[in-house]
Design a protein around this motif. Sequence first.
Motif, short mmCIF file in Angstrom:
data_model
loop_
_atom_site.label_atom_id
_atom_site.label_comp_id
_atom_site.label_asym_id
_atom_site.label_seq_id
_atom_site.Cartn_x
_atom_site.Cartn_y
_atom_site.Cartn_z
N ASP A 108 10.52 6.72 0.04
CA ASP A 108 10.34 5.52 -0.78
C ASP A 108 11.48 4.52 -0.62
OD1 ASP A 108 12.25 6.88 -2.18
OD2 ASP A 108 11.01 7.24 -3.96
N GLN A 109 12.31 4.70 0.41
CA GLN A 109 13.39 3.76 0.68
C GLN A 109 13.06 2.79 1.80
OE1 GLN A 109 16.04 3.79 -1.45
NE2 GLN A 109 14.85 5.42 -2.44
N SER A 110 12.08 3.12 2.63
CA SER A 110 11.75 2.25 3.76
C SER A 110 10.32 2.52 4.21
CB SER A 110 12.72 2.51 4.92
OG SER A 110 12.61 3.85 5.37
N VAL A 111 9.87 1.79 5.20
CA VAL A 111 8.54 2.00 5.75
C VAL A 111 8.45 3.43 6.29
CG1 VAL A 111 6.89 1.28 7.52
CG2 VAL A 111 8.27 -0.44 6.32
N TYR A 112 7.38 4.12 5.95
CA TYR A 112 7.32 5.55 6.26
C TYR A 112 7.15 5.80 7.77
CZ TYR A 112 6.27 10.47 6.12
OH TYR A 112 6.33 11.82 6.31
N SER A 132 0.83 -1.21 0.00
CA SER A 132 0.00 0.00 0.00
C SER A 132 0.86 1.25 0.00
CB SER A 132 -0.93 0.00 1.21
OG SER A 132 -1.81 -1.10 1.14
N GLN A 133 1.99 1.20 0.71
CA GLN A 133 2.88 2.36 0.70
C GLN A 133 3.38 2.65 -0.70
OE1 GLN A 133 5.82 2.87 3.84
NE2 GLN A 133 7.37 3.53 2.35
N LYS A 134 3.78 1.61 -1.43
CA LYS A 134 4.29 1.82 -2.79
C LYS A 134 3.19 2.37 -3.70
CE LYS A 134 7.74 1.27 -3.95
NZ LYS A 134 8.85 2.27 -4.03
N ILE A 135 1.97 1.91 -3.53
CA ILE A 135 0.85 2.41 -4.35
C ILE A 135 0.59 3.88 -4.05
CG2 ILE A 135 -1.64 2.19 -4.73
CD1 ILE A 135 -1.24 -0.87 -4.19
N ILE A 136 0.59 4.24 -2.76
CA ILE A 136 0.37 5.64 -2.39
C ILE A 136 1.51 6.52 -2.91
CG2 ILE A 136 0.25 7.26 -0.46
CD1 ILE A 136 -2.32 5.66 -0.86
N GLU A 137 2.74 6.06 -2.78
CA GLU A 137 3.88 6.82 -3.30
C GLU A 137 3.76 7.03 -4.80
OE1 GLU A 137 7.17 5.13 -0.06
OE2 GLU A 137 7.17 4.41 -2.12
N THR A 138 3.35 6.00 -5.51
CA THR A 138 3.20 6.11 -6.96
C THR A 138 2.11 7.11 -7.31
OG1 THR A 138 3.92 3.82 -7.25
CG2 THR A 138 2.72 4.81 -9.07
N LEU A 139 1.00 7.06 -6.59
CA LEU A 139 -0.09 8.02 -6.82
C LEU A 139 0.40 9.44 -6.61
CD1 LEU A 139 -3.11 8.70 -7.24
CD2 LEU A 139 -3.42 8.40 -4.77
N ILE A 140 1.15 9.67 -5.54
CA ILE A 140 1.66 11.02 -5.23
C ILE A 140 2.58 11.51 -6.34
CG2 ILE A 140 3.20 12.29 -3.68
CD1 ILE A 140 1.99 10.54 -1.38
N LEU A 178 0.72 8.73 11.38
CA LEU A 178 0.71 9.01 9.94
C LEU A 178 1.29 7.81 9.18
CD1 LEU A 178 1.92 12.73 9.88
CD2 LEU A 178 -0.43 11.89 9.61
N GLN A 179 0.58 7.34 8.19
CA GLN A 179 1.03 6.22 7.38
C GLN A 179 1.33 6.67 5.95
OE1 GLN A 179 -2.25 3.30 8.09
NE2 GLN A 179 -0.56 1.88 8.49
N TYR A 180 2.33 6.06 5.35
CA TYR A 180 2.65 6.18 3.93
C TYR A 180 3.19 7.54 3.51
CZ TYR A 180 -0.61 2.24 4.22
OH TYR A 180 -1.25 1.09 4.59
N ALA A 181 2.68 8.63 4.11
CA ALA A 181 3.13 9.98 3.72
C ALA A 181 2.61 11.00 4.72
CB ALA A 181 2.61 10.34 2.32
N THR A 182 3.29 12.12 4.81
CA THR A 182 2.78 13.28 5.53
C THR A 182 2.27 14.27 4.49
OG1 THR A 182 4.31 13.02 7.38
CG2 THR A 182 3.35 15.20 7.07
N VAL A 183 1.05 14.76 4.70
CA VAL A 183 0.45 15.68 3.72
C VAL A 183 0.17 17.01 4.39
CG1 VAL A 183 -1.38 16.02 2.03
CG2 VAL A 183 -0.64 13.69 2.61
N ILE A 184 0.87 18.03 3.95
CA ILE A 184 0.73 19.39 4.48
C ILE A 184 -0.13 20.20 3.52
CG2 ILE A 184 1.96 21.45 5.22
CD1 ILE A 184 4.23 18.69 4.80
N GLN A 185 -1.16 20.81 4.06
CA GLN A 185 -2.08 21.60 3.22
C GLN A 185 -2.06 23.04 3.69
OE1 GLN A 185 -6.57 20.84 3.05
NE2 GLN A 185 -5.84 19.99 1.10
N MET A 186 -1.80 23.96 2.73
CA MET A 186 -1.65 25.37 3.02
C MET A 186 -2.59 26.21 2.18
SD MET A 186 2.51 25.31 3.03
CE MET A 186 2.48 24.05 1.74
N THR A 187 -3.11 27.27 2.77
CA THR A 187 -3.98 28.18 2.04
C THR A 187 -3.22 29.46 1.70
OG1 THR A 187 -4.86 29.11 4.09
CG2 THR A 187 -6.07 27.28 3.09
N ASN A 188 -3.63 30.07 0.62
CA ASN A 188 -2.96 31.26 0.07
C ASN A 188 -3.75 32.48 0.48
OD1 ASN A 188 -1.52 33.06 -1.45
ND2 ASN A 188 -1.92 32.08 -3.41
#
Length: 480
Positions: A418-422, A335-343, A470-480
């Motif tokens: 993408d080198q190891s478990v996040y 699942s980590q590899k799939i999420i990384e590929t999607l990103i 947090l799994q697979y990735a950290t997602v930071i969301q910012m407003t302008n």
Amino acid sequence: MLIKQKTKAFFLSSFLVSSAFFSQAHNVSAGYQKPDDPLVVQNLEQWQDLKFGLFMHWGTYSQWGIVESWSLCPEDESWTKRRPEHGKSYNEYVKNYENLQTTFNPVGFNPQKWADAVKKAGMKYVVFTTKHHDGFAMFDTQESDYKITSAKTPFSKNPKADVTKEIFNTFRKDGFKIGAYFSKPDWHSENYWWPYFPPKDRNVNYDPLKYPERWENFKKFTFNQLNEITSNYGKIDILWLDGGWVRPFKTIDPAVEWQKNIKLEQDIDMDKIGTMARKNQPGIIVVDRTVSGKWENYVTPEQTVPEHALSIPWESCITMGNSFSYVPNDKYKSSQKIIETLIKIISRGGNYLMNIAPGPNGDYDAIVYERLKEISGWMEKNQSAVFATRSAAPYHEGSFYYTQAKNGKTLNVFHIDDQSVYKAPQMLTFSIPENFKLKSLKVLGLNSKVSWKQKGNSIEIQLPEERTKLQYATVIQMTN
């Protein structure tokens, strides 16, 4: 608008192709032509919002657990190898392969189970193989008896025998855009591989210019089948045409290795086909793969992700396992590899069409549902950074990948490893575009407030202890 010739080298060098899948690797067409039909433009814009789609290769070949169709092709390549237990000679093998029709009975077929699972995982469109190169129709064509609804096929007695109709109706009801994969070459058709001659390779086995009546019959056969698909199966949003060697001879690009082997004219009259498809399905996206121009509305690199953002509509079709077709004990990506590929794909402006192959019983492997459930958990928290976004400069810096809302008011930054478990680090430092005036910042999936500071175009954030969830990735969301 045609891409200038000088950009051709960039497009052809922007992709990393896995040699294991070179059989089906497709170079990106260098002459992209933007559609001018307003309905197609609108559909294409909506399709680019979807980001994540389901691809399904399924046919009689699933019973042997082999590569789809390609073992019929008399080319000496790794992906065309035949198992001796299926036939000692080529002719015996073909006979046994085609006889799989008489044993195909996927009684576990339940498209609602698929739709429920992939919808939760965030997939928003489906592309199904109505017919692959072997010519076996997974729909109720009137042009051939080599089909799932034939009396020769045991599953024809099942009320869900027309699996294409069942899949399209089910997924459409659940809000998916519908895509019909269709192979232009048909290795079962006597008007493509004429029995008078042995097949030599994947191409037509006679000269269409020398035998124009036979080629004309093949063109009519293809037109009629595509007319059936676009007339009898409800609203279809994408016509996904495979087999790029069936093309006008003048369109062959000698710089592309696999196109060097096309020696004959194989013009199938895409203008006639495309016009018919648009009449039946106004606004339908047509994807005549690798044949650049009017009928390749988006490009489709296979088993590969571009190194750079592309400015034209594109989609990477990549398998969840190692194979496009069902193979017992296939090795599925984490699942980590799939999420990384999607990103990576969405940061470069593309869509991710992930292939999952049903088995001979008509269902996915159990591990597929495990993967989809895991992806669902991540998608539930982070979907606002994925869907209806576009690429954003600087696109990719180190372990950070960027997307933005279409209005430019929200910037999303993904951090992966993408080198190891996040494992989310305590501190993250990344840059933002110069014209982005940061107003607020949050980390998706965390309830705790995040401490951050800005120095010029550099942002430094301190993640709380809660980051461990947090799994697979950290997602930071910012407003302008």
